[in-house]
Design a protein around this motif. Structure first.
Motif, PDB file in Angstrom:
ATOM      1  N   ASP A 464       0.815  -1.221   0.000  1.00  0.00           N
ATOM      2  CA  ASP A 464       0.000   0.000   0.000  1.00  0.00           C
ATOM      3  C   ASP A 464       0.847   1.270   0.000  1.00  0.00           C
ATOM      4  N   GLY A 465       2.176   1.131   0.056  1.00  0.00           N
ATOM      5  CA  GLY A 465       3.059   2.286  -0.025  1.00  0.00           C
ATOM      6  C   GLY A 465       3.167   3.095   1.245  1.00  0.00           C
ATOM      7  N   ASN A 466       2.633   2.589   2.334  1.00  0.00           N
ATOM      8  CA  ASN A 466       2.612   3.335   3.591  1.00  0.00           C
ATOM      9  C   ASN A 466       3.772   2.889   4.478  1.00  0.00           C
ATOM     10  N   ARG A 469       9.822   4.762   2.079  1.00  0.00           N
ATOM     11  CA  ARG A 469      10.252   4.369   0.731  1.00  0.00           C
ATOM     12  C   ARG A 469      11.602   5.022   0.423  1.00  0.00           C
ATOM     13  N   ALA A 560       8.916  -4.451  -3.345  1.00  0.00           N
ATOM     14  CA  ALA A 560       9.091  -3.005  -3.226  1.00  0.00           C
ATOM     15  C   ALA A 560       9.463  -2.381  -4.565  1.00  0.00           C
ATOM     16  N   THR A 563       6.535  -2.403  -7.123  1.00  0.00           N
ATOM     17  CA  THR A 563       5.261  -1.753  -6.777  1.00  0.00           C
ATOM     18  C   THR A 563       5.482  -0.298  -6.355  1.00  0.00           C
ATOM     19  N   THR A 564       5.758  -0.067  -5.087  1.00  0.00           N
ATOM     20  CA  THR A 564       5.685   1.293  -4.546  1.00  0.00           C
ATOM     21  C   THR A 564       7.025   1.997  -4.365  1.00  0.00           C
ATOM     22  N   ASN A 565       8.139   1.313  -4.651  1.00  0.00           N
ATOM     23  CA  ASN A 565       9.445   1.960  -4.489  1.00  0.00           C
ATOM     24  C   ASN A 565      10.383   1.550  -5.626  1.00  0.00           C
TER      25      ASN A 565
END
Length: 689
Positions: A464-466, A469, A560, A563-565
């Protein structure tokens, strides 16, 4: 690249950013930089250092300033030994981190003072006669220096050949009495409060284990940091123009400030020296190891190193407190408040740790970003156990607290829920009762998803990127679990030992899936031996290495980056190591790269521990390369330093970096099939409800 310009900028600009410091009359009013050509090679006869005083002095003042540091002016070029000219030559001929300097230029120090107007004011070079600190020799703390900090008081540290050292600095009030199990309270110290930082502080309360010398420890007033730096900002008139150093923060069990976290399964470990008597090569006699000493790392890498102690065993996690995580967060805040006085840059902080320290680094990455914003800028996880050290629900954590309370007589055996009365009872008990009982029960304390400090497990946070990062290296060793193979399994076991022992780690369904897997995944019946291990035992160790460490870290780094990083995650595997004193196992580790065997590369402390000396050219190249990569991440957020032969790619699924025994690196799809099998057939779980 900033790192390659580090010393040149210091010499040309002659200043560093500092906090507002109070003048100390017994020391010269100047910032002091240890300038060296430390190439990490003890066999180099020209390996030397000097003190660069950045403020300007007349000739008479220069003599006095050096004398205040118990040194003399660096000899002029026509003298023998280390002098201003051959130091400049040495600085142009060592590692990638040293500057280019023309020896025909005016050089601050006696070389110019001998020919210049004696009333002229110039920066100064003094000798540095301090010895290199050795683990097995009582430290020479005579060359002391006082450093005023914004929030930690005036610290009395000392210098060795390559670094300034400030040890055992308390960052929190004693977590005892009513404060036991509670969030830490920061130490309050005015700039005029003088505090000794000459010795390591006490080891936190813990039971015996390999990484503490197999001894019991009972200190609760143990929340301290140690700082190593090639710079002290002790002058009152510093010009705030030169670059600050990144910080590496190591959690023993988190630099650039480098912040280092030690290992020990969250139950044991320390950031300072430990007693030991063997390596994986065998018995060496009673000795001391300080594998996390920072003098070589900060000198070669041009960084500031901070190592930290945090509460262990029940003291860090009892009653779903997350106290150990809060300790580490407070230590990182201490870095923000004080590190500029040590020459560090609070905007460039790399957190890193090994084993449980890698786990604590993962916990910090997964902490609610509202609590970590601005505290660190990069991370390295060495030998983390993501599926073993899981994120617990409050209910699971309180079950452990209830189990401990019952064993300590603070809860009736029929109790089904933990309550505050039980917590108060345990809080009042003797330290070692809690340590010994938790040890006897073999309780596994972990981070708690409390809905505030920690919102969910690490895999969910990444999805969810929380989370934090930041650029991250995820590193494992080739046969981590070779160290942990039970004594019940002989090193020359027959092929039946593989299926017969799987139930130690897996349930019956998983065991069957492993036995039904394609035979080339874990060819235990036909695999060749390795070192002192039969092929069957080696395959078993590699399976458990995949299960607990390599594949979970492979999964998280790939998750990671995909997806979000994206573009910020690097997966690294060490195929070469030096046997660690922390995990010495002469039975199963000879010929293998076991758990913690990368630490001597990272800290370059085989020399200061007087082990494996002299290093071979390949071993020397390996420790130089690893420190370049680690500190490059601290400096720039990218492990690819200027001049690197191999470009490390972000890990996307099949391009792991392998650090080989020949001091080379390759990029390959290392054990991807095994990890696909474990992920899809056995399952990877990162949190427990």
């Amino acid at each position: 690249m900033a790192k390659t310009r580090f010393l040149l900028e210091l010499l040309v600009l002659g200043s560093l950013v500092v906090a507002q410091n109070t003048s100390v009359s017994s020391y010269p009013d100047t910032d002091v930089v240890i300038v060296s050509n430390n190439d990490l090679n003890p066999s180099n006869p020209d390996r030397a250092s000097a003190l660069f005083l950045t403020n300007s002095f007349t000739c008479a003042e220069a003599y006095a300033a050096c004398a205040q540091l118990q040194e003399t002016l660096l000899p002029s070029p026509n003298s023998t030994g280390l002098n201003a000219q051959n130091l400049s030559v040495a600085l142009t001929s060592c590692s990638v981190f040293t500057p280019s300097y023309d020896s025909t230029d005016d050089y601050p120090g006696s070389s110019t003072l001998s020919t210049a107007d004696l009333s002229a004011r110039l920066p100064v070079l003094c000798t540095n006669s301090a010895p290199l600190t050795r683990s097995n020799i009582t430290a020479d703390t005579s060359r002391q220096i006082q450093l005023s900090t914004p929030a930690a008081g005036t610290l009395v540290g000392y210098r060795d050949k390559f670094s300034f050292r400030f040890l055992g600095i308390k960052y929190a009030e004693p977590p005892t009495g009513e404060a036991r199990f509670q969030p830490p309270t920061p130490v309050q110290a005015s700039p005029y409060t003088v505090r000794s930082a000459l010795e390591y502080g006490p080891t936190c309360a813990q039971p015996p284990d390999a990484d503490n010398g197999h001894e019991w420890y009972d200190a609760e007033d143990c929340l301290q940091v140690n700082v190593f730096s090639p710079v002290v900002n002790s002058g009152t008139n510093s010009v705030q123009t030169a670059p600050k150093l990144p910080v590496m923060f190591f959690s023993a069990s988190l630099s650039v400030v480098s912040f280092a976290v030690h290992g020990g399964g969250l139950n044991t470990g320390d950031s300072g020296p430990i007693p030991f008597n063997e390596t994986s090569s065998g018995y060496v006699g009673p000795s001391t190891s300080n594998i996390f000493d920072g003098t070589n790392l900060v000198s070669y890498g041009g960084v500031v190193l901070v190592t930290v102690n945090y509460r262990l065993t029940a003291f860090g996690w009892f009653n779903a407190s997350n106290a150990a995580l809060r300790d580490t967060l407070l230590a990182l805040q201490w870095v923000q408040d004080n590190i500029e006085a040590f020459g560090g840059d609070p905007t460039h902080v790399l957190i890193f740790g090994e084993s449980a320290g890698g786990g604590m680094t993962r916990y910090l990455l997964g902490t609610n970003p509202a609590y970590t914003e601005g505290l660190f800028s990069a991370a390295i996880l060495e030998s983390d156990w993501p599926t073993s050290n899981q994120f617990y629900s409050p209910a699971r954590s309180l079950e452990l607290s209830l189990t401990l309370a019952k064993a300590l007589g603070c809860a009736d055996n029929s109790s089904t829920e933990f309550n505050e009365t039980m917590a108060v009872c345990v809080r009042a008990l003797p330290t070692m009762d809690i340590v010994a009982t938790s040890y006897d029960l073999n309780l596994s304390w972990e981070i708690i998803v409390d809905g505030d400090l920690v919102l969910t497990d690490i895999a969910s946070s990444i999805k969810d990127g929380n989370y934090a990062r930041v650029p991250t290296i995820w590193a494992t060793n080739e046969c981590e679990y070779c160290f942990f193979i039970p004594d019940s399994i002989p090193t020359n076991a027959s092929p039946s030992a593989f299926p017969d022992n799987l139930d130690i780690w897996f349930n019956s369904t998983q065991v069957q899936k492993i036995l039904d897997a394609p035979p080339d995944l874990y060819p235990y019946a036909t695999a060749p031996s390795g070192g002192d291990l039969d092929g069957t035992v080696l395959q078993l160790a590699q399976l458990i290495t995949d299960w607990y460490l390599h594949c979970p870290m492979l999964y998280l780094s790939s998750l990671a980056d995909n997806t979000t990083n994206p573009g910020n995650n690097y997966k690294v595997m060490f195929a070469v190591g030096l046997g660690s004193t922390i995990t010495a196992n002469p039975r199963t580790c000879p010929g293998q790269v076991c758990h913690a065997d990368e630490l001597y590369w990272v800290f370059a402390t085989a020399e200061t521990d007087n082990l494996y000396q002299p290093l071979t050219p390949s071993e020397l190249a390996t420790t130089q390369e690893v420190i370049k990569r680690w500190t490059s991440l601290a400096w720039t957020g990218n492990p690819n330093y200027e001049g690197a032969v191999v470009e490390w790619p972000p890990y996307t699924g099949d391009n792991e970096v392998i650090i080989n025994a020949t001091a080379t690196e390759t990029i390959e799809p290392y054990r991807v099939a095994q990890c696909d099998f474990i992920e899809n057939q056995l399952g990877l779980v990162f949190g427990q409800s």
